[in-house]
Design an enzyme around this catalytic site. Structure first.
Site, PDB file in Angstrom:
ATOM      1  N   ASP A  50      51.516  68.928  -3.393  1.00 45.17           N
ATOM      2  CA  ASP A  50      51.472  67.653  -4.403  1.00 45.17           C
ATOM      3  C   ASP A  50      52.628  66.730  -4.099  1.00 45.17           C
ATOM      4  O   ASP A  50      52.472  65.640  -3.870  1.00 45.17           O
ATOM      5  CB  ASP A  50      51.515  68.296  -5.838  1.00 45.17           C
ATOM      6  CG  ASP A  50      52.872  68.901  -6.215  1.00 45.17           C
ATOM      7  OD1 ASP A  50      53.336  69.800  -5.150  1.00 45.17           O
ATOM      8  OD2 ASP A  50      53.372  68.708  -7.164  1.00 45.17           O
ATOM      9  N   ARG A  82      60.787  67.425  -5.073  1.00 45.17           N
ATOM     10  CA  ARG A  82      61.241  68.021  -6.268  1.00 45.17           C
ATOM     11  C   ARG A  82      61.075  69.468  -6.315  1.00 45.17           C
ATOM     12  O   ARG A  82      60.551  70.082  -5.457  1.00 45.17           O
ATOM     13  CB  ARG A  82      60.712  67.452  -7.272  1.00 45.17           C
ATOM     14  CG  ARG A  82      59.288  67.667  -7.519  1.00 45.17           C
ATOM     15  CD  ARG A  82      58.631  66.780  -8.855  1.00 45.17           C
ATOM     16  NE  ARG A  82      57.419  66.764  -8.958  1.00 45.17           N
ATOM     17  CZ  ARG A  82      56.713  65.928  -9.561  1.00 45.17           C
ATOM     18  NH1 ARG A  82      57.028  64.643  -9.610  1.00 45.17           N
ATOM     19  NH2 ARG A  82      55.299  66.260  -9.936  1.00 45.17           N
ATOM     20  N   ASP A  83      61.267  70.045  -7.551  1.00 46.32           N
ATOM     21  CA  ASP A  83      61.390  71.330  -7.601  1.00 46.32           C
ATOM     22  C   ASP A  83      59.778  71.791  -8.150  1.00 46.32           C
ATOM     23  O   ASP A  83      59.421  72.099  -8.984  1.00 46.32           O
ATOM     24  CB  ASP A  83      62.156  72.059  -8.724  1.00 46.32           C
ATOM     25  CG  ASP A  83      62.089  71.259 -10.043  1.00 46.32           C
ATOM     26  OD1 ASP A  83      61.418  70.238  -9.954  1.00 46.32           O
ATOM     27  OD2 ASP A  83      62.469  72.059 -10.864  1.00 46.32           O
ATOM     28  N   GLU A  84      58.932  71.786  -6.962  1.00 44.59           N
ATOM     29  CA  GLU A  84      57.475  71.862  -7.216  1.00 44.59           C
ATOM     30  C   GLU A  84      56.877  72.349  -5.712  1.00 44.59           C
ATOM     31  O   GLU A  84      56.940  73.579  -5.561  1.00 44.59           O
ATOM     32  CB  GLU A  84      56.792  70.642  -7.955  1.00 44.59           C
ATOM     33  CG  GLU A  84      55.319  71.071  -8.514  1.00 44.59           C
ATOM     34  CD  GLU A  84      55.187  69.941  -9.372  1.00 44.59           C
ATOM     35  OE1 GLU A  84      53.871  70.129  -9.875  1.00 44.59           O
ATOM     36  OE2 GLU A  84      55.826  69.107  -9.800  1.00 44.59           O
ATOM     37  N   GLU A 133      53.085  58.967  -7.181  1.00 44.54           N
ATOM     38  CA  GLU A 133      52.533  59.878  -7.844  1.00 44.54           C
ATOM     39  C   GLU A 133      51.750  59.073  -9.061  1.00 44.54           C
ATOM     40  O   GLU A 133      50.843  59.322  -9.605  1.00 44.54           O
ATOM     41  CB  GLU A 133      53.219  60.861  -8.384  1.00 44.54           C
ATOM     42  CG  GLU A 133      52.720  61.932  -9.648  1.00 44.54           C
ATOM     43  CD  GLU A 133      53.799  62.886 -10.043  1.00 44.54           C
ATOM     44  OE1 GLU A 133      53.306  64.185 -10.393  1.00 44.54           O
ATOM     45  OE2 GLU A 133      54.961  62.725 -10.011  1.00 44.54           O
ATOM     46  N   HIS A 180      52.917  61.320  -3.430  1.00 44.79           N
ATOM     47  CA  HIS A 180      51.924  62.095  -3.829  1.00 44.79           C
ATOM     48  C   HIS A 180      50.589  61.348  -3.272  1.00 44.79           C
ATOM     49  O   HIS A 180      50.320  60.139  -3.347  1.00 44.79           O
ATOM     50  CB  HIS A 180      51.720  61.957  -5.008  1.00 44.79           C
ATOM     51  CG  HIS A 180      52.182  63.314  -6.150  1.00 44.79           C
ATOM     52  ND1 HIS A 180      53.451  63.558  -6.202  1.00 44.79           N
ATOM     53  CD2 HIS A 180      51.495  64.063  -6.764  1.00 44.79           C
ATOM     54  CE1 HIS A 180      53.415  64.606  -6.692  1.00 44.79           C
ATOM     55  NE2 HIS A 180      52.423  64.913  -7.370  1.00 44.79           N
TER      56      HIS A 180
END
Length: 952
Positions: free
Chosen positions: A464, A468-470, A742, A763
């Site tokens: 995605d 970041r923390d993803e 995003e 994104h």
């Protein structure tokens, strides 16, 4: 007159399956494809012949002359490959015109290790205790061995629990990074094959590897994430096979004789970055003469060797480097380096300084108030730390990556030299296949942003976001973006691998988790996201003609549709369960991206109908008549249920949103011509009422322009595309974006960041509009799977005076490009050999069937209509085609009375083209003064083509 004969065709680009490099492949009978180059017009293949050669060039097997036009994914005609077996293949072709090619250049194909029994190596891990709550120093593992004279070839088969960098005699093995990549490790773990013959010498040699946490035990997930999701111990599996001239085979394998230690890399994490202390390097640790008596032993770790698979797609590589474009000092005194492009990778540095000095590099995509914009990174530190050794230091991280444009540099010894840093762009090394260009610079920049967004998020699997923390494999993103992705790059093997993980991680009841690989504590199942199970395989079939991907995924597709049918029940309406809905509808508040204008049941049921239809069509392709009938009938019944529940007899759809109408028009959910007409008219009204701004999220955005074109509203689609105010596709471009955001408003017009917790500047999902640019603006689309036949149907519009798309199809280069000059529209088309095209001229609607070659049509083009003079009696429909003039109007109204500008817009835009500018000013204080100000401003505005008329 002398006529020169047409040169014979050249069979080129022979390849096996979708592999760029056919070393260590996993298919014993790989399908073969080739492209033929020829200047002969209308050339079609009549026959082909294939040969299988030994490594010495001797013909081992050959086919007879096969009467067939097939040249894409042709079934393997030879004895299946056994483990390690190498063949050299070549092809020659004959044309229907009697032409014949020479044999192609041979393609080398070599099988990997096909069964667990082929492995004598076992996974080994350092025999020490670790603190599993935080990143640990990167283990180093090594062994030594002897190579006898007469070495013919050497292959290293290697993988890891974690990520690895293999070393042989002091140098790196291969150019892969973050190998073996990320898969559903409990079901599928990739191994890599390397030809290391040239790295070996007669006598003593050393084989080693460095390990990092990677996805295996590093932090994964948002909200801080979790560690050790797949396991607690990093481990290496390596099998080096030495084959000698006398026919003997020796193996060097990971076993209890290996040794372990640590070195300069003190911690590595994908989210947080890498910490390296160069003073702790162990020079020569990967060479044979290194003394390792102070190293510790290793112990075996169990991992099922039956999960090992050869890669389907290309590895992650360093693709290019970028130099800084500027350096400046932030308000707080920090040194900020701008690389000019939001990218994914890391920074390589070159520095001299005192040993023990630590240079810190922190990465972010944007600036906020002149400082590094780290708030969108949430819990990801995105920070690399390097402690210098004596002398010159050249360093880049090994086991992390960052999404960034800006880097904050702290601790630099002495004056900072921008030339000391370069950004390294890293992603899966996909082959570029598609391009687009037009007369509109902002649209071209948008397309380039889409390409960069895809590059950054196609790092081993489709994620995605990269910063970041993803950084997870969200199914919804690739579900809507797959048509764009398959045009821009060769993603066949890449997505085939990811789909195998999707099937492996599918829940027992058939539900598809919203992230694949599934790493969330509680899997989330929802429409659109789960529908990637059907949408992505179908996109691969349409674009690459790959019937086998449907066969491989059919059970997964079927289980998903059956799951949804169970959730919908007898009503066939999926109205229960959590749904993301039209995620990130611009009307949704920053803290609730699911609160869009379109009812979740409308979205979920529409996608249910479409997935059932795709499953039925897949069954038809695969020759499964019972399944075909079952699921096409189900799709029909779901459409009827949708129509009965959500659509009025006249064609108005509940929610009355652009996304609802886009779904209804493009998914065939409207039962009558009257309903379709009403839906189209209502969609146009909504677009006008919204000021030609985008009003769709993840679901509606890929469909909205197609829906408008389907009802003849081509100009409205172009107005939507070229809108520059927020929300729109071009608003981020005007704000300096170099990737797709995003949110439509990830950055607000004043330069501040969206206040929501979830804000990414890379994104790709909303960039799915690129598929419409390729298919409709330029006019290049497949008419049959794999572009066996092309559909050329450009739809010129707006202020565009030219557009062109180019795509390397499985058969060769295809082009559709048009331009307007001197009162003519010129359409230029290139059709690859062994294909044909249906061409529809945009000016006259004439249809032509053409074969391979270059074709040009010229037709008179009516001049663009002069803009309607702008007066106070002008309607919005007259101003909307002059957006710069309309923006000037809004600026004057806002300056005059900011609290009234939104009411003015709503009144002016919502009156179906009947309210005048004069009427919309009703209720605004000092109306006459405002009208005078409008006239003055428009008279000064360089974009105004006419003067504002009298305001009496």
């Amino acid at each position: 007159m002398t006529f020169l004969p047409t040169p014979p065709p050249r069979a080129v680009h022979l390849h096996a399956e979708h592999h760029q490099d056919a070393l260590g492949i996993g298919e014993p009978s790989p399908r073969l494809s080739w492209r033929t180059e020829t200047d002969a017009p209308n050339w079609m293949q009549a026959a082909f012949q294939l040969q299988s050669l030994g490594v010495d060039g001797q013909v081992l097997e050959e086919t007879p002359r096969v009467q067939s036009a097939g040249s894409v994914l042709v079934a393997w005609p030879f004895t299946p490959l056994t483990s390690r077996e190498q063949r050299r293949l070549r092809v020659r072709v004959w044309g229907r015109d009697g032409s014949a090619s020479a044999w192609s250049e041979p393609l080398s194909v070599e099988a990997g290790l096909q069964t667990p029994a082929d492995w004598q190596a076992r996974f080994v891990t350092p025999d020490w205790d670790e603190d599993l709550t935080r990143p640990q120093p990167a283990p180093l593992l090594r062994t030594t061995f002897t190579v006898r004279p007469g070495l013919r070839s050497a292959r290293l088969y290697v993988t890891a629990l974690g990520v690895y960098e293999a070393r042989l005699n002091g140098s790196r093995v291969g150019d892969h990074w973050l190998a073996p990549g990320w898969t559903s490790y409990r079901h599928r773990l990739r191994y890599q094959t390397f030809d290391v013959t040239a790295q070996l010498t007669t006598g003593e040699n050393a084989l080693g590897a460095m390990l990092g946490d990677g996805w295996y035990r590093g932090r994964l997930g948002f909200g801080g994430g979790r560690r050790n999701l797949y396991g607690e111990r990093l481990a290496l599996l390596a099998q080096l096979e030495l084959r000698y001239d006398d026919g003997t085979l020796e193996r060097v394998v990971t076993d209890e004789r290996w040794r372990a230690s640590t070195g300069a890399v003190r911690a590595s994490d994908l989210y947080d970055g890498e910490t390296c202390d160069a003073r702790l390097e162990q020079p020569g640790w990967d060479t044979p003469r290194f003394e390792d008596r102070h190293w510790t032993g290793v112990r075996a770790v169990h991992h099922d060797l039956g999960t090992l698979v050869a890669p389907d797609g290309p590895p992650v590589r360093r693709i290019q480097t970028l130099a800084p474009v500027s350096v400046h000092t932030s308000p707080s005194g920090r040194t900020l380096v701008d690389f000019g492009q939001n990218l994914v990778g890391w920074v390589r540095l070159r520095v001299n300084g005192e040993a023990g000095q630590t240079v810190t590099l922190r990465h972010a995509e944007v600036l906020e108030h002149g400082e590094l914009g780290t708030r969108p990174l949430r819990f990801a530190e995105c920070t690399d730390r390097y402690t210098l050794k004596d002398g010159e230091n050249v360093w880049e991280p090994r086991f992390t990556f960052h999404g960034f444009r800006y880097v904050q540099v702290d601790g630099w010894p002495g004056p900072f030299d921008p030339a000391s840093l370069e950004a390294v762009v890293v992603h899966s090394d996909l082959e570029r296949r598609g391009w687009f260009e037009s007369s509109e610079p902002l649209v071209d920049r948008l397309h380039e942003n889409i390409v960069w967004g895809m590059r950054g998020n196609f790092l081993d699997l489709p994620t995605d976001c990269p910063q970041r923390d993803e950084r997870l494999g969200w199914t919804g993103d690739i579900g809507v973006f797959a048509p764009t992705a398959t045009f821009l790059y060769d993603t066949a093997g890449f997505l085939r691998s990811w789909l195998a993980d999707l099937a492996a991680d599918q829940l027992p009841d058939g539900g598809v988790p919203c992230v694949v690989p599934q790493v969330l504590e509680t899997p989330i199942v929802a429409a659109v996201w789960g529908d990637a199970a059907t949408f992505v395989p179908w996109a691969l079939y349409e674009r690459y003609g790959d019937r086998d991907i449907l066969a491989a995924q059919f059970s997964s597709m079927q289980r998903w549709v059956d799951y949804v049918a169970g959730r919908a029940g007898k009503s066939l309406l999926w109205t229960q369960d959590f749904q993301f809905g039209d995620w990130l509808d611009p009307a949704a508040p920053p803290d609730n991206a699911a609160a869009g204008r379109t009812q979740p049941g409308v979205v979920a049921t529409a996608y249910f109908a479409r997935s059932a239809e795709l499953l039925g069509r897949a069954a038809d392709v695969l020759g499964r008549p019972e399944a075909r009938e079952t699921y096409l009938n189900l799709a029909r019944d779901v459409r009827a249920a949708f129509n009965g529940e959500y659509v009025t007899p006249s064609g108005q759809i509940i929610s009355d949103s652009a996304t609802a109408y886009a779904l209804g028009l493009t998914f065939g959910l409207l039962g009558t011509d009257g309903q379709r007409h009403k839906a189209g008219e209502r969609l146009k009204v909504l677009l006008r009422e919204n000021g030609d701004h985008i009003s769709t999220g993840f679901v509606g955005t890929p469909l909205i322009c197609d829906a408008l074109c389907a009802v003849g509203a081509v100009q409205e689609a172009y107005l939507l595309l070229t809108q520059e105010e927020c929300p729109s596709w071009l608003y981020p471009v005007t704000m300096g974006a170099t990737t797709v955001w995003e949110r439509w408003d990830s950055m607000l017009p004043d330069g501040s960041l969206n206040p929501g917790e979830m804000t990414s500047f890379n994104h790709y999902a909303l960039g799915a509009v690129a598929d419409w640019l390729h298919r409709s603006v330029a006019g290049l689309a497949p008419a049959e799977p794999g572009y066996r036949r092309l559909e050329i149907r450009p739809l010129p519009g707006g202020t565009f005076t030219r557009a062109r798309a180019r795509h390397i199809t499985p058969y060769g280069e295809a082009v559709s490009g048009w331009f307007i000059e001197h009162g003519e529209l010129v359409l230029e088309v290139v059709v690859p050999p062994n294909t044909s095209a249906r061409v529809t001229l945009p000016t006259t609607g004439e249809v032509f069937e053409v074969g391979a070659g270059t074709h040009t049509w010229r037709r008179p083009q009516a001049p663009a209509a002069a803009p309607t003079p702008v007066t106070l009696d002008s309607t919005y429909d007259e101003l909307r085609v002059q957006p710069q003039v309309y923006r000037a109007v809004l600026e004057v109204v806002e300056a005059h009375s900011a609290e009234h500008v939104q009411a003015f817009r709503r009144a002016f835009q919502s009156a179906a083209g009947t309210m005048t500018l004069r009427g919309a000013l009703f209720g605004v204080p000092l109306r006459d003064a405002l009208a005078h100000a409008l006239q003055t401003r428009l008279n000064e505005h360089p974009a105004a083509r006419v003067l504002l008329g009298e305001h009496r």
